[in-house]
Design a protein around this motif. Structure first.
Motif, short mmCIF file in Angstrom:
data_model
loop_
_atom_site.label_atom_id
_atom_site.label_comp_id
_atom_site.label_asym_id
_atom_site.label_seq_id
_atom_site.Cartn_x
_atom_site.Cartn_y
_atom_site.Cartn_z
N LEU A 96 15.33 54.07 13.84
CA LEU A 96 15.87 54.74 15.02
C LEU A 96 16.03 53.78 16.19
CD1 LEU A 96 13.66 57.98 14.87
CD2 LEU A 96 15.86 57.56 13.77
N GLU A 100 19.57 51.84 17.51
CA GLU A 100 19.92 52.15 18.90
C GLU A 100 20.11 50.85 19.69
OE1 GLU A 100 18.02 54.21 22.89
OE2 GLU A 100 17.20 54.72 20.92
N SER A 126 17.22 62.11 9.99
CA SER A 126 16.81 61.99 11.38
C SER A 126 17.44 60.79 12.06
CB SER A 126 15.28 61.89 11.47
OG SER A 126 14.81 60.76 10.76
N HIS A 130 19.44 61.10 15.56
CA HIS A 130 18.93 60.34 16.70
C HIS A 130 20.00 59.43 17.28
CE1 HIS A 130 15.86 58.07 19.02
NE2 HIS A 130 16.67 57.06 18.78
N HIS A 134 21.47 59.25 21.03
CA HIS A 134 20.99 58.17 21.88
C HIS A 134 21.77 56.87 21.76
CE1 HIS A 134 17.34 60.39 23.06
NE2 HIS A 134 17.33 60.83 21.81
#
Length: 297
Positions: A96, A100, A126, A130, A134
């Motif tokens: 994640l 990002e 997920s 995510h 984001h």
């Protein structure tokens, strides 16, 4: 402002992430961009031995496994788009946060809908959810299976946050050499009531006034784009019905669905709207989600 042209794809060895590699290679080729294959290496944080086990084969171990899956992804990208410059990087951290961070330097991040850590019964992982909420650039979520040959379908709601999704959809249609179907769904619950033509009249409208107002909303949302992208054939579609069900049905014949992260019915503080979440879970084609505040791209 980011000046480099870069597409990032996250890989974890799953079939879903390999499908994402194919899609990312095609996206990089059409954009004349470089492709970066990224794997988030979480094992060091768990203190698991990275080398071969004492009783196992010398070529074993977690690090060798990671090197193999990344090499497989790079080879697959080279086959899908030989003309694209492909690099790879293994970054220690959670998928994640790693992806990002990678999105800050990219114009597009591509991920599979589910990875190796997916749970039975979940339709989307997920990591994908995510990143859509984001990530600092548009995120393309890819499912396994062949790509359709239909148009790009764009969900339009007329909100300011949706403007970047409109830009992305027209540019993507140009890159792919395909048509664009702009869909706007409305009901009497989410459509603002237009004022009466005569201020002296009660605040009521004749039959068909709401439908005409929604037609104008769609036309205004697309205004200027047809002049900028004259090569894109555009179909306007205004549907009296619920947005989620309408777009999911439209995705059956699409090669790509494009939506904003949040629409005009979003609540303050939420980064991902109910429509975009529903499409991530139930669309029949890849979904690109474009945040309205990706101002550095």
């Amino acid at each position: 402002m980011t000046t480099s042209r870069l597409v990032v794809v996250g890989v974890d060895g799953s079939a879903s992430s390999l499908a994402a590699v194919d899609a990312a290679a095609r996206e990089a080729r059409s954009r004349e961009a470089d492709l970066r294959v990224v794997h988030a290496f979480l094992w060091p944080a768990t203190h698991v031995p990275l080398g071969p086990w004492p009783l196992g084969p010398p070529e074993g171990g977690v690090r060798k496994m990671v090197e193999h899956l990344v090499a497989e992804a790079v080879e697959r990208a080279n086959k899908a788009a030989p003309e694209v410059e492909v690099s790879h990087v293994v970054v220690t951290g959670e998928p994640l946060t790693v992806l990002e961070a990678q999105s800050r330097a990219a114009e597009l991040v591509v991920v599979g809908s589910r990875g190796m850590g997916g749970f039975v019964g979940l339709l989307v992982g997920s990591t994908a959810v995510h990143l859509v909420a984001h990530g600092r650039c548009p995120v393309l979520v890819v499912r396994e299976g062949p790509s359709a040959d239909g148009p790009i379908v764009l969900g339009v709601d007329g909100s300011p946050a949706n403007e970047r999704a409109v830009d992305f959809a027209f540019a993507e249609a140009t890159l792919r050499g395909t048509g664009l179907t702009a869909v706007h769904a409305w009901t009497t619950w989410n459509a603002p009531l237009p004022p009466p033509q005569d201020a002296a009249m009660p605040y009521a409208n004749p039959p068909g006034a709401l439908a005409a107002e929604e037609e104008c909303l769609l036309a205004e949302a697309l205004a200027g784009h047809r002049e900028r992208y004259p090569e894109v054939a555009v179909e306007h579609r205004v549907v009296h019905g619920r947005t989620r069900e309408t777009l999911i049905e439209a995705s059956r014949s699409a090669q790509l669905m494009v939506v904003g992260a949040r629409g005009r019915d979003g609540f303050a503080g939420l980064l991902l709207g109910s429509v975009s979440q529903a499409l991530l879970h139930h669309a029949h084609c890849p979904v690109a989600v474009v945040r309205g505040d990706d101002t550095h791209h």
